[in-house]
Structures are given as structure tokens and as C-alpha cells.
Scaffold this motif. Structure first.
Motif, mmCIF file in Angstrom:
data_model
loop_
_atom_site.group_PDB
_atom_site.id
_atom_site.type_symbol
_atom_site.label_atom_id
_atom_site.label_comp_id
_atom_site.label_asym_id
_atom_site.label_seq_id
_atom_site.Cartn_x
_atom_site.Cartn_y
_atom_site.Cartn_z
ATOM 1 N N ILE A 1 -53.417 -25.984 62.520
ATOM 2 C CA ILE A 1 -53.839 -27.283 63.193
ATOM 3 C C ILE A 1 -54.652 -27.961 62.249
ATOM 4 C CG2 ILE A 1 -53.502 -26.398 65.424
ATOM 5 C CD1 ILE A 1 -56.488 -25.988 65.664
ATOM 6 N N LYS A 2 -54.805 -29.226 62.348
ATOM 7 C CA LYS A 2 -55.857 -30.104 61.697
ATOM 8 C C LYS A 2 -57.165 -29.647 61.552
ATOM 9 C CE LYS A 2 -57.277 -34.801 61.093
ATOM 10 N NZ LYS A 2 -57.384 -36.159 61.850
ATOM 11 N N ALA A 3 -57.625 -29.343 60.261
ATOM 12 C CA ALA A 3 -59.045 -28.746 60.074
ATOM 13 C C ALA A 3 -59.702 -29.313 58.792
ATOM 14 C CB ALA A 3 -58.797 -27.061 59.729
ATOM 15 N N VAL A 4 -61.007 -29.114 58.745
ATOM 16 C CA VAL A 4 -61.869 -29.316 57.753
ATOM 17 C C VAL A 4 -62.740 -28.029 57.291
ATOM 18 C CG1 VAL A 4 -63.529 -30.832 56.659
ATOM 19 C CG2 VAL A 4 -62.052 -31.811 58.319
ATOM 20 N N GLU B 1 -64.056 -26.926 61.035
ATOM 21 C CA GLU B 1 -63.923 -27.695 62.218
ATOM 22 C C GLU B 1 -62.416 -27.936 62.222
ATOM 23 O OE1 GLU B 1 -66.048 -31.328 61.374
ATOM 24 O OE2 GLU B 1 -67.947 -30.469 61.459
ATOM 25 N N TYR B 2 -61.932 -27.565 63.534
ATOM 26 C CA TYR B 2 -60.718 -27.789 64.000
ATOM 27 C C TYR B 2 -60.580 -28.932 64.846
ATOM 28 C CZ TYR B 2 -59.830 -23.009 62.468
ATOM 29 O OH TYR B 2 -59.900 -21.545 61.783
ATOM 30 N N ILE C 1 -65.320 -25.574 66.411
ATOM 31 C CA ILE C 1 -66.112 -25.064 65.245
ATOM 32 C C ILE C 1 -66.192 -23.746 64.932
ATOM 33 C CG2 ILE C 1 -68.251 -25.121 64.227
ATOM 34 C CD1 ILE C 1 -68.748 -28.032 65.075
ATOM 35 N N ALA C 2 -65.732 -23.140 64.050
ATOM 36 C CA ALA C 2 -65.911 -21.591 63.629
ATOM 37 C C ALA C 2 -66.920 -21.405 62.634
ATOM 38 C CB ALA C 2 -64.638 -21.054 63.304
ATOM 39 N N GLU C 3 -67.685 -20.900 62.560
ATOM 40 C CA GLU C 3 -68.882 -20.501 61.615
ATOM 41 C C GLU C 3 -69.255 -19.229 61.428
ATOM 42 O OE1 GLU C 3 -73.688 -22.222 60.972
ATOM 43 O OE2 GLU C 3 -72.219 -22.855 62.819
ATOM 44 N N ARG C 4 -69.605 -18.849 60.006
ATOM 45 C CA ARG C 4 -69.609 -17.618 59.493
ATOM 46 C C ARG C 4 -71.121 -17.194 59.705
ATOM 47 N NH1 ARG C 4 -69.099 -16.582 54.687
ATOM 48 N NH2 ARG C 4 -68.800 -14.400 54.870
ATOM 49 N N LEU C 5 -71.346 -16.154 60.549
ATOM 50 C CA LEU C 5 -73.138 -15.874 60.791
ATOM 51 C C LEU C 5 -72.953 -14.197 60.850
ATOM 52 C CD1 LEU C 5 -73.615 -18.493 63.437
ATOM 53 C CD2 LEU C 5 -74.594 -18.351 61.083
ATOM 54 N N LEU D 1 -69.561 -12.643 60.376
ATOM 55 C CA LEU D 1 -68.181 -12.592 61.149
ATOM 56 C C LEU D 1 -67.918 -14.040 61.604
ATOM 57 C CD1 LEU D 1 -69.037 -9.759 63.501
ATOM 58 C CD2 LEU D 1 -67.696 -9.502 61.678
ATOM 59 N N TRP D 2 -66.641 -14.577 62.006
ATOM 60 C CA TRP D 2 -66.405 -15.914 62.433
ATOM 61 C C TRP D 2 -66.746 -15.874 63.923
ATOM 62 C CZ3 TRP D 2 -65.637 -19.664 59.489
ATOM 63 C CH2 TRP D 2 -64.954 -19.554 58.353
ATOM 64 N N PHE D 3 -67.553 -16.927 64.267
ATOM 65 C CA PHE D 3 -68.027 -17.134 65.665
ATOM 66 C C PHE D 3 -67.651 -18.646 66.106
ATOM 67 C CE2 PHE D 3 -71.285 -14.126 64.468
ATOM 68 C CZ PHE D 3 -71.603 -13.574 65.674
ATOM 69 N N TYR D 4 -67.097 -18.679 67.227
ATOM 70 C CA TYR D 4 -66.639 -20.137 67.535
ATOM 71 C C TYR D 4 -67.958 -20.565 68.567
ATOM 72 C CZ TYR D 4 -61.828 -19.864 66.071
ATOM 73 O OH TYR D 4 -60.695 -19.831 65.266
#
Length: 214
Positions: free
Chosen positions: A22-25, A70-71, A80-84, A103-106
């Protein structure tokens, strides 16, 4: 707005696990960005599958090189998925443990405080609140922490069957003391709250919006 975040989260984690581009940045650790299409990540994915357009060849990008994704899946679904880092507390010893890698968090809430979710597959994954215990009833674990922190602490989990929170009050209070050690008034606000099954997200959101810390 009541339960809006929970409904969005249900849609979000229903989407994960279904491999599609899917579209993502992609926001890279070096400050650059990559625009195109990407598969939605799972918490422990070490690589992100990405391509510049539908016809392009799929490439693997190391998660360690990506800070945030950002999806945009249509007009209404944006994630938004962010690594924390993730901090948990052992249910037997009470000892805190920080994940060795990010880890990847939404992200489901992001203002002065951040709340991130990790989808679980029940018995095949460890209990987010007890690193040595495997459970069969939790499908989503929620973590919270300060907006600019590189880590989130475990808050609570929801059941696969009805979305009700598990083991909320004492654990949330314990973990809030770890996450907000420099903000006594936020810890105090959480300690006074009577968390109710099924309403925890709304209650936390209200506390975080009413109680500000510098």
C-alpha cells in the motif's frame, strides 16, 4: 469520539498479516525519505518490503535503517508505524526488562504522550507483561511513554474475543511510574483512576490530555 481509537485499532490490526503493498512514506534514520509502496510491518520484522511503484521490483530494506513509516490505505485508513524499544515487567519478579532491539509499534495516540500497539497471535507469542510466559488470550498489547522517548512501557493487553483489557489497574500504575518518573502529577492522576474493562484507552487518553508535563 468514544471508542473511536479502539475501532481504528481493530481495523488496523485486521489489516496487518495480510501481505499487500500500500502507499507509504519511509522516514530513514539518515534523514531522507522514500516514497512508494510497502507492506505493513509486524512488531519484530527485521526488514521492510518496499517498491517505488506497482511495476517496480520488490526490495528489502533493513528495519534498522528506518525510523518511521506512514501508510495510506485509501482516503480514510492512515497508519503510522514507528520503531521503539519496549519495556516490560516480569509478572513473577516485577523486574523491568527492555527489549534488546527496537520493535515496530503502530501508533494509536501521539500528543504529549504516545501510545503504541503490537498485534499478537495468542499462544504463539510471549505475554507482553511477562517475558517468560506464553498466553493464548491476548491479541493486542498497548504500550505508552513520553512523546520524545525512544521507548514505550507495557500498559495492558486486550482479549481476542471481546477487546476487554486484562490486568489493568495495578499494572498500568506500576508501568506509569517507570514511564513518567519525572512527572509526579501524571503518575498521581493515573493512580487515582479506576480503569474499567473495555474503556482503558479512552480513560488514558483523557488523563494524558488533561495532565500536562514539561
Amino acid at each position: 469520539m468514544k471508542k473511536t481509537i479502539l475501532l481504528i485499532t481493530i481495523l488496523l490490526f485486521a489489516t496487518t498479516g495480510h501481505a499487500k503493498f500500500i502507499k507509504a512514506v519511509l522516514y530513514m534514520e539518515d534523514g531522507s525519505t522514500k516514497k512508494g509502496l510497502a507492506e505493513m510491518v509486524e512488531s519484530d520484522d527485521s526488514k521492510v518490503y518496499f517498491k517505488t511503484d506497482e511495476e517496480a521490483k520488490k526490495e528489502k530494506i533493513e528495519s534498522a535503517n528506518i525510523k518511521k513509516i506512514e501508510y495510506a490505505d485509501g482516503e480514510s485508513k492512515k497508519y503510522i508505524a514507528e520503531r521503539l524499544y519496549a519495556t516490560t515487567a516480569n509478572i513473577l519478579t516485577g523486574k523491568f526488562s527492555r527489549s534488546k532491539k527496537k520493535l515496530w509499534f503502530y501508533i494509536v495516540y501521539d500528543k504529549n504522550v504516545k501510545i503504541g500497539g503490537i498485534a499478537s497471535e495468542g499462544g504463539s507469542r510471549p505475554n507482553a507483561g511477562a517475558t517468560s510466559t506464553v498466553v493464548t488470550f491476548a491479541n493486542t498489547a498497548y504500550f505508552f511513554g513520553k512523546k520524545n522517548s525512544e521507548e514505550l512501557v507495557f500498559g495492558y493487553a486486550t482479549t481476542a474475543s471481546n477487546g476487554f483489557a486484562i490486568g489493568t489497574d495495578s499494572l498500568i500504575r506500576k508501568m506509569s511510574r517507570e514511564a513518567f518518573a519525572d512527572c509526579p502529577k501524571l503518575i498521581d492522576a493515573i493512580s487515582k483512576e479506576d480503569f474499567k474493562s473495555g474503556s482503558v484507552m479512552d480513560q488514558l487518553k483523557t488523563i494524558f490530555e488533561k495532565t500536562k508535563c514539561k
